[in-house]
Design an enzyme around this catalytic site. Structure first.
Site, PDB file in Angstrom:
ATOM      1  N   ALA A   1      44.372  46.513  36.052  1.00 57.08           N
ATOM      2  CA  ALA A   1      43.673  45.775  34.847  1.00 57.08           C
ATOM      3  C   ALA A   1      42.977  46.513  33.874  1.00 57.08           C
ATOM      4  O   ALA A   1      42.790  47.788  34.157  1.00 57.08           O
ATOM      5  CB  ALA A   1      42.723  44.781  35.468  1.00 57.08           C
ATOM      6  N   ASP A   2      42.994  46.275  32.680  1.00 51.05           N
ATOM      7  CA  ASP A   2      42.205  46.735  31.764  1.00 51.05           C
ATOM      8  C   ASP A   2      41.362  45.796  30.888  1.00 51.05           C
ATOM      9  O   ASP A   2      41.997  44.866  30.180  1.00 51.05           O
ATOM     10  CB  ASP A   2      42.989  47.773  30.845  1.00 51.05           C
ATOM     11  CG  ASP A   2      42.273  48.668  30.159  1.00 51.05           C
ATOM     12  OD1 ASP A   2      41.864  49.712  30.530  1.00 51.05           O
ATOM     13  OD2 ASP A   2      41.711  48.477  28.736  1.00 51.05           O
ATOM     14  N   THR A   3      40.130  45.860  30.458  1.00 52.11           N
ATOM     15  CA  THR A   3      39.284  44.909  29.890  1.00 52.11           C
ATOM     16  C   THR A   3      39.045  45.570  28.236  1.00 52.11           C
ATOM     17  O   THR A   3      38.512  46.764  28.383  1.00 52.11           O
ATOM     18  CB  THR A   3      38.110  44.652  30.538  1.00 52.11           C
ATOM     19  OG1 THR A   3      38.466  43.762  31.777  1.00 52.11           O
ATOM     20  CG2 THR A   3      37.446  43.609  29.640  1.00 52.11           C
TER      21      THR A   3
ATOM     22  N   GLY B   1      43.804  42.568  30.185  1.00 49.41           N
ATOM     23  CA  GLY B   1      45.289  42.656  30.562  1.00 49.41           C
ATOM     24  C   GLY B   1      45.315  42.774  32.106  1.00 49.41           C
ATOM     25  O   GLY B   1      44.307  43.756  32.670  1.00 49.41           O
TER      26      GLY B   1
END
Length: 193
Positions: free
Chosen positions: A71-73, A108
């Site tokens: 994940a990437d925020t 994401g």
């Protein structure tokens, strides 16, 4: 609930670990250093999805029976992406820019198995009250938000004192849209009830 694939979380984030554990699913953590560069033409949600997918690609050769979650925020103020601040002045400038306005937090997520790769995202709109310089200084001094996109954690003091409301998933702002993740794990048959 039955896991049909052992779960791997590719993240050192204590917040992501806590959120995934909250679903009651056993998982292992596996972490590699992955550069977080992205093509300049990408905007907003495409950046978050690209980074989650890019992180998963680093593990692709190692995946056997597991389902890997990356994940990437990102924090977006209009079309500008606010990354993790490098120092106090940058954190202050970010929080001053977010003060008294709304912004979007986009996470994401990628789920990778030997058979398939699924990438999705979630968006939450966050509304900050007008923050005083003293409030911003207090938060930076006491919480050192250098590991957080946009220079804040919603679960910390600034979230309690400064965020008026959100539209969308709270957990997405923390760093993992667990409801959407759960739904995807079920749809992909990684998890059955």
């Amino acid at each position: 609930m039955n896991l049909l694939h052992p779960l791997l979380l590719a993240s050192n984030s204590p917040r992501r670990k806590e959120l995934l554990a909250g679903l009651g699913l056993p998982f292992d953590v596996r972490v590699k250093e992955v550069r977080e560069d992205f093509p300049e033409h990408l905007k907003r949600a495409a950046v978050a999805e690209f980074l989650a997918s890019h992180k998963a690609d680093a593990y692709a050769a190692d995946i056997e029976t597991e389902a890997l979650i990356t994940a990437d925020t990102i924090v977006c103020l209009g079309d500008k992406i606010l990354n993790k601040p490098q120092h106090d002045e940058e954190a202050f400038a970010m929080l001053r820019a977010l003060s008294g306005t709304s912004h979007e937090v986009i996470t994401g997520v990628c789920i990778l198995t030997k058979q398939q790769k699924t990438v999705f995202h979630d968006v939450t709109k966050v509304y900050f009250k007008q923050l005083s310089d003293a409030e911003i200084d207090y938060y930076i001094t006491h919480y050192k938000p250098y590991d957080k996109a946009g220079a804040y954690g919603i679960q910390e003091w600034i979230g309690m004192a400064g965020i008026e409301r959100i539209e969308g998933s709270y957990y997405n702002v923390v760093g993992l849209p667990v409801q959407k993740l759960y739904q995807q794990l079920v749809e992909l048959k990684v998890l059955t009830l």
